[in-house]
Design a protein around this motif. Structure first.
Motif, short mmCIF file in Angstrom:
data_model
loop_
_atom_site.label_atom_id
_atom_site.label_comp_id
_atom_site.label_asym_id
_atom_site.label_seq_id
_atom_site.Cartn_x
_atom_site.Cartn_y
_atom_site.Cartn_z
N UNK A 16 7.39 -9.28 -19.54
CA UNK A 16 7.27 -10.68 -20.10
C UNK A 16 7.35 -11.45 -19.20
N UNK A 17 7.85 -11.11 -17.81
CA UNK A 17 7.69 -11.87 -16.59
C UNK A 17 6.39 -11.87 -15.87
N UNK A 18 5.33 -11.10 -16.24
CA UNK A 18 4.28 -10.99 -15.22
C UNK A 18 3.49 -12.16 -15.20
N UNK A 19 2.88 -12.31 -14.06
CA UNK A 19 2.09 -13.79 -13.84
C UNK A 19 1.01 -14.05 -15.09
N UNK A 20 0.37 -12.85 -15.19
CA UNK A 20 -0.80 -12.90 -16.31
C UNK A 20 -0.32 -13.35 -17.56
N UNK A 21 0.81 -12.76 -17.90
CA UNK A 21 1.21 -13.41 -19.30
C UNK A 21 1.61 -14.71 -19.23
N UNK A 22 2.26 -15.37 -18.17
CA UNK A 22 2.91 -16.61 -17.92
C UNK A 22 1.71 -17.41 -18.01
N UNK A 23 0.70 -16.90 -17.14
CA UNK A 23 -0.74 -17.94 -16.97
C UNK A 23 -1.53 -17.89 -18.26
N UNK A 24 -1.48 -16.96 -19.08
CA UNK A 24 -2.25 -16.73 -20.25
C UNK A 24 -1.68 -17.71 -21.20
N UNK A 25 -0.45 -17.56 -21.39
CA UNK A 25 0.59 -18.39 -22.49
C UNK A 25 0.07 -19.87 -22.22
N UNK A 26 -0.31 -20.42 -20.93
CA UNK A 26 -0.56 -21.86 -20.66
C UNK A 26 -2.13 -22.04 -21.01
N UNK A 27 -2.72 -21.24 -20.96
CA UNK A 27 -4.30 -21.16 -21.17
C UNK A 27 -5.05 -20.39 -20.51
N UNK A 28 -6.33 -20.12 -21.16
CA UNK A 28 -7.20 -19.04 -20.59
C UNK A 28 -7.67 -19.58 -19.11
N UNK A 29 -7.83 -20.93 -18.74
CA UNK A 29 -8.28 -21.32 -17.58
C UNK A 29 -7.29 -21.16 -16.42
N UNK A 30 -5.99 -21.34 -16.71
CA UNK A 30 -4.97 -21.30 -15.80
C UNK A 30 -4.96 -19.91 -15.42
N UNK A 31 -5.21 -18.81 -16.31
CA UNK A 31 -5.12 -17.35 -15.99
C UNK A 31 -6.35 -17.41 -15.08
N UNK A 32 -7.45 -17.96 -15.52
CA UNK A 32 -8.85 -17.39 -15.04
C UNK A 32 -8.63 -17.82 -13.31
N UNK A 33 -8.21 -19.00 -13.16
CA UNK A 33 -7.79 -19.59 -11.80
C UNK A 33 -6.98 -18.72 -11.14
N UNK A 34 -5.95 -18.44 -11.45
CA UNK A 34 -4.77 -17.70 -10.72
C UNK A 34 -5.25 -16.17 -10.36
N UNK A 35 -6.14 -15.73 -11.51
CA UNK A 35 -6.47 -14.32 -11.36
C UNK A 35 -7.74 -14.29 -10.35
N UNK A 36 -8.57 -15.35 -10.36
CA UNK A 36 -9.93 -15.48 -9.21
C UNK A 36 -9.05 -15.51 -7.89
N UNK A 37 -8.12 -16.62 -7.58
CA UNK A 37 -7.78 -16.59 -6.68
C UNK A 37 -6.88 -15.37 -5.94
N UNK A 38 -6.22 -14.59 -6.79
CA UNK A 38 -5.44 -13.45 -6.32
C UNK A 38 -6.43 -12.62 -5.85
N UNK A 39 -7.50 -12.09 -6.70
CA UNK A 39 -8.56 -11.30 -6.43
C UNK A 39 -9.39 -11.58 -5.05
#
Length: 131
Positions: A1-24
């Motif tokens: 439940x503490x994984x960054x993907x779940x945290x960012x995905x709950x805030x919105x798909x765009x937050x997740x998209x930008x976080x994942x892109x930066x990490x990749x």
């Protein structure tokens, strides 16, 4: 439940998209770079390990050539799932930003690979997972 993907995905798909892109991008993962996973499998652990180390050593030597300095070689390492049905697994991961250079590097490396026939050499270009 503490994984960054779940945290960012709950805030919105765009937050997740930008976080994942930066990490990749930082980790040199697709779509910013290309990957080739070289996996070695066999019933005898020492033989598989030796072959993976031999290929990794060749890769690091080949990387010294000027046209291949941007290639990243990771490993050798035990595969995340180290043993399946009595077969041991090791891998070497190749990363590169330019497809042609990575493929040329891989071609030059494969020409030098001489693993025993009891070690299966598996090549996965742009792997979906590296388990």
């Amino acid at each position: 439940p503490n994984h960054y993907a779940l945290t960012f995905f709950k805030r919105g798909i765009m937050d997740f998209y930008f976080k994942e892109g930066t990490l990749r991008k930082k980790l040199l993962y697709p779509p910013f770079n290309r990957l080739i996973n070289l996996r070695f499998e066999g019933n005898r652990h020492e033989l598989v390990k030796e072959c993976a180390h031999k290929v990794a050593t060749m890769a690091f030597e080949l990387k010294k050539q000027s046209e291949y300095q941007d290639i990243h070689v990771l490993g050798p390492a035990e595969a995340p799932v180290f043993k399946i049905k009595g077969r041991y697994r090791w891998q070497v991961l190749l990363k590169g930003e330019r497809v042609k250079v990575l493929h040329n590097f891989f071609g030059d490396l494969v020409d030098r690979v001489k693993c025993p026939t009891r070690v299966k050499f598996v090549i996965d270009v742009d792997p979906i997972n590296i388990v």
